[in-house]
Scaffold this motif. Structure first.
Motif, PDB file in Angstrom:
ATOM      1  N   TYR A  33      33.764  77.140  79.693  1.00 12.77           N
ATOM      2  CA  TYR A  33      32.365  76.648  79.479  1.00 12.77           C
ATOM      3  C   TYR A  33      32.267  75.724  78.162  1.00 12.77           C
ATOM      4  N   THR A  44      36.421  80.506  77.132  1.00 15.54           N
ATOM      5  CA  THR A  44      36.336  81.344  78.234  1.00 15.54           C
ATOM      6  C   THR A  44      35.596  82.455  78.456  1.00 15.54           C
ATOM      7  N   GLN A  45      34.931  82.475  79.297  1.00 17.28           N
ATOM      8  CA  GLN A  45      33.901  83.717  79.453  1.00 17.28           C
ATOM      9  C   GLN A  45      34.644  84.536  80.720  1.00 17.28           C
TER      10      GLN A  45
END
Length: 128
Positions: A33, A44-45
């Motif tokens: 995201y 990064t999630q």
């Protein structure tokens, strides 16, 4: 609330069964995201997702680490947990409702032949 987007499987999924025998698959998903940072990468999630039902066993052999998926996740929520060092961590969790395969795992792409084909077969003598 729904989360919809492109995700990568972070490790091979784990299948377990409920007390009444229903299959449940646990997946670790990575979704990028935001804007790229100085290193050229987007943040990064990580999401701990679960998939329920008969489709779990049908998809089991096709879902592997590195596989890209277009996913629809529902019921996203934060859960706290205790780390090994005793501190508290937070994990984003969600239910995996829908998925579409979006490409081969990264390690498989390198092994793919780079040959081109048309309706008559292999194109090996391209004059330009």
């Amino acid at each position: 609330m729904l989360l919809i987007g492109l995700a990568r499987i972070g490790k091979d999924p784990v299948i377990r069964h409920t007390a009444d025998g229903k299959p449940v698959m646990d997946l670790s998903l990575a979704m990028d995201y935001g804007k790229k940072g100085a290193d050229g990468k987007r943040p990064t999630q990580w999401i701990s997702a679960t998939m329920w039902g008969d489709r779990v066993e049908k998809l089991q052999s096709h879902l592997v680490k590195g596989q890209s998926l277009f996913v629809t996740l529902s019921e996203p929520h934060l859960e706290e947990y205790k780390r090994k060092d005793g501190t508290t961590g937070t994990s984003l969790r969600a239910r995996l409702n829908e998925l579409e395969f979006a490409g081969a795992p990264r390690d498989k792409i390198k092994d793919e032949p780079k040959e081109s084909y048309d309706s008559t077969g292999l194109i090996d003598d391209v004059p330009f």
